[in-house]
Write a protein that holds these residues in place. Structure first.
Motif, mmCIF file in Angstrom:
data_model
loop_
_atom_site.group_PDB
_atom_site.id
_atom_site.type_symbol
_atom_site.label_atom_id
_atom_site.label_comp_id
_atom_site.label_asym_id
_atom_site.label_seq_id
_atom_site.Cartn_x
_atom_site.Cartn_y
_atom_site.Cartn_z
ATOM 1 N N TYR A 68 28.902 -42.274 -2.238
ATOM 2 C CA TYR A 68 27.985 -42.049 -3.351
ATOM 3 C C TYR A 68 28.046 -43.259 -4.277
ATOM 4 O O TYR A 68 29.073 -43.533 -4.890
ATOM 5 C CB TYR A 68 28.401 -40.779 -4.092
ATOM 6 N N VAL A 69 26.950 -44.009 -4.368
ATOM 7 C CA VAL A 69 26.879 -45.211 -5.201
ATOM 8 C C VAL A 69 25.970 -44.933 -6.383
ATOM 9 O O VAL A 69 24.833 -44.499 -6.206
ATOM 10 C CB VAL A 69 26.343 -46.416 -4.383
ATOM 11 N N VAL A 70 26.473 -45.174 -7.584
ATOM 12 C CA VAL A 70 25.688 -44.964 -8.797
ATOM 13 C C VAL A 70 25.266 -46.335 -9.317
ATOM 14 O O VAL A 70 26.100 -47.123 -9.753
ATOM 15 C CB VAL A 70 26.511 -44.194 -9.863
ATOM 16 N N SER A 71 23.963 -46.648 -9.233
ATOM 17 C CA SER A 71 23.456 -47.968 -9.596
ATOM 18 C C SER A 71 23.036 -48.072 -11.051
ATOM 19 O O SER A 71 22.673 -49.148 -11.520
ATOM 20 C CB SER A 71 22.269 -48.329 -8.701
ATOM 21 N N SER A 72 23.030 -46.962 -11.771
ATOM 22 C CA SER A 72 22.777 -46.953 -13.216
ATOM 23 C C SER A 72 23.450 -45.699 -13.764
ATOM 24 O O SER A 72 23.793 -44.797 -13.006
ATOM 25 C CB SER A 72 21.276 -46.945 -13.518
ATOM 26 N N SER A 73 23.667 -45.640 -15.062
ATOM 27 C CA SER A 73 24.353 -44.483 -15.636
ATOM 28 C C SER A 73 23.642 -43.193 -15.256
ATOM 29 O O SER A 73 22.416 -43.116 -15.297
ATOM 30 C CB SER A 73 24.439 -44.625 -17.155
ATOM 31 N N GLN A 74 24.416 -42.170 -14.851
ATOM 32 C CA GLN A 74 23.849 -40.927 -14.332
ATOM 33 C C GLN A 74 24.514 -39.715 -14.956
ATOM 34 O O GLN A 74 25.659 -39.773 -15.385
ATOM 35 C CB GLN A 74 24.049 -40.842 -12.825
ATOM 36 N N GLN A 75 23.784 -38.608 -14.953
ATOM 37 C CA GLN A 75 24.315 -37.325 -15.396
ATOM 38 C C GLN A 75 24.116 -36.329 -14.263
ATOM 39 O O GLN A 75 23.008 -36.131 -13.782
ATOM 40 C CB GLN A 75 23.594 -36.841 -16.654
ATOM 41 N N LEU A 76 25.223 -35.733 -13.820
ATOM 42 C CA LEU A 76 25.176 -34.719 -12.767
ATOM 43 C C LEU A 76 25.516 -33.365 -13.363
ATOM 44 O O LEU A 76 26.292 -33.272 -14.308
ATOM 45 C CB LEU A 76 26.178 -35.042 -11.657
ATOM 46 N N GLY A 77 24.975 -32.312 -12.766
ATOM 47 C CA GLY A 77 25.332 -30.957 -13.150
ATOM 48 C C GLY A 77 26.667 -30.592 -12.519
ATOM 49 O O GLY A 77 27.443 -31.465 -12.147
ATOM 50 N N PRO A 78 26.969 -29.307 -12.371
ATOM 51 C CA PRO A 78 28.243 -28.889 -11.782
ATOM 52 C C PRO A 78 28.462 -29.575 -10.430
ATOM 53 O O PRO A 78 27.604 -29.525 -9.557
ATOM 54 C CB PRO A 78 28.082 -27.376 -11.621
ATOM 55 N N THR A 79 29.624 -30.243 -10.303
ATOM 56 C CA THR A 79 29.885 -31.074 -9.136
ATOM 57 C C THR A 79 31.275 -30.790 -8.597
ATOM 58 O O THR A 79 32.224 -30.638 -9.355
ATOM 59 C CB THR A 79 29.771 -32.569 -9.514
ATOM 60 N N GLN A 80 31.373 -30.711 -7.277
ATOM 61 C CA GLN A 80 32.666 -30.559 -6.631
ATOM 62 C C GLN A 80 32.637 -31.364 -5.352
ATOM 63 O O GLN A 80 31.584 -31.841 -4.941
ATOM 64 C CB GLN A 80 32.966 -29.096 -6.338
ATOM 65 N N GLY A 81 33.794 -31.542 -4.724
ATOM 66 C CA GLY A 81 33.823 -32.210 -3.439
ATOM 67 C C GLY A 81 34.957 -33.188 -3.307
ATOM 68 O O GLY A 81 35.862 -33.257 -4.147
ATOM 69 N N THR A 82 34.878 -33.991 -2.236
ATOM 70 C CA THR A 82 35.951 -34.912 -1.886
ATOM 71 C C THR A 82 35.456 -36.330 -1.626
ATOM 72 O O THR A 82 36.247 -37.208 -1.321
ATOM 73 C CB THR A 82 36.690 -34.405 -0.636
ATOM 74 N N GLY A 83 34.158 -36.566 -1.720
ATOM 75 C CA GLY A 83 33.610 -37.887 -1.428
ATOM 76 C C GLY A 83 33.822 -38.872 -2.560
ATOM 77 O O GLY A 83 33.894 -38.494 -3.726
ATOM 78 N N PRO A 84 33.929 -40.174 -2.230
ATOM 79 C CA PRO A 84 34.100 -41.195 -3.265
ATOM 80 C C PRO A 84 32.811 -41.415 -4.055
ATOM 81 O O PRO A 84 31.714 -41.297 -3.511
ATOM 82 C CB PRO A 84 34.482 -42.444 -2.474
ATOM 83 N N ILE A 85 32.953 -41.725 -5.345
ATOM 84 C CA ILE A 85 31.816 -42.080 -6.189
ATOM 85 C C ILE A 85 32.077 -43.475 -6.743
ATOM 86 O O ILE A 85 33.054 -43.684 -7.459
ATOM 87 C CB ILE A 85 31.612 -41.088 -7.348
#
Length: 192
Positions: A68-85
């Motif tokens: 998961y690559v974030v290319s600009s500031s982001q807002q996520l709702g409820p989030t869970q998991g094991t993947g890299p950000i």
């Protein structure tokens, strides 16, 4: 504008065979999860642009197979998991709404990147050995950790910004913080 991916129940997007998905979120929320869980796995997800605040009643589950690559500031709702950000130098806001029991075990990285916890009454626990170097801000609700490493490698831990909620850092074990701490609200709490 309609969301790119909307769910009203549980949905898994398996990108096997599709190496990447690029979403430009300018003006729309790419994940609108009304209820249930949206699981993404087996591809690189690059999110850019500036979305509006997310719907916060469903859960985004980021599988360990997702980059998961974030290319600009982001807002996520409820989030869970094991993947890299991978944040680069951007800010990630996790807005849990009132959802509780959310655990994120993936590694959140980024030089100069910061993390903000929003969501009155909601709780999010970080369990990954995170390597982002910016500040960690708890504006609303509870941010749970297992160790100091969950808060990134450096940066200030800031609780409260004048909002009506009681921002709380909650440790699941004995806690030794090796960073500056700012308590900016009279109701800020650190629980061990």
């Amino acid at each position: 504008m309609e969301p790119a991916i909307a769910t009203f129940g549980s949905l898994t997007i398996n990108g096997a065979g599709a190496p990447s998905l690029l979403l430009n979120a300018n003006g729309f929320q790419p994940f609108s999860i009304s209820t249930g869980i949206l699981t993404v796995k087996n591809f690189s997800l690059d999110l850019s642009g500036t979305p509006p605040a997310p719907a916060t009643t469903g859960i985004l589950n980021i599988d360990s197979s997702v980059n998961y690559v974030v290319s600009s500031s982001q807002q996520l709702g409820p989030t869970q998991g094991t993947g890299p950000i991978a944040l680069g130098a951007n800010m990630l806001t996790l807005d849990t709404g009132t959802a509780t029991g959310l655990e994120y075990e993936g590694i959140i990285s980024g030089t100069g990147a910061s993390l903000t916890k929003m969501g009155t009454g909601g709780s999010q626990t970080l369990k990954g050995t995170n390597t982002y170097t910016g500040d960690t801000m708890i504006k609303e609700g509870t941010l749970g950790i297992v160790s100091n490493d969950n808060l990134g490698t450096s940066g200030t831990l800031m609780l409260g910004t004048g909002l009506a909620d009681t921002p709380t850092l909650q440790s699941q074990s004995t806690l030794t913080l090796s960073r500056p701490v700012e308590l900016n609200a009279t109701s800020s709490m650190i629980e061990t």
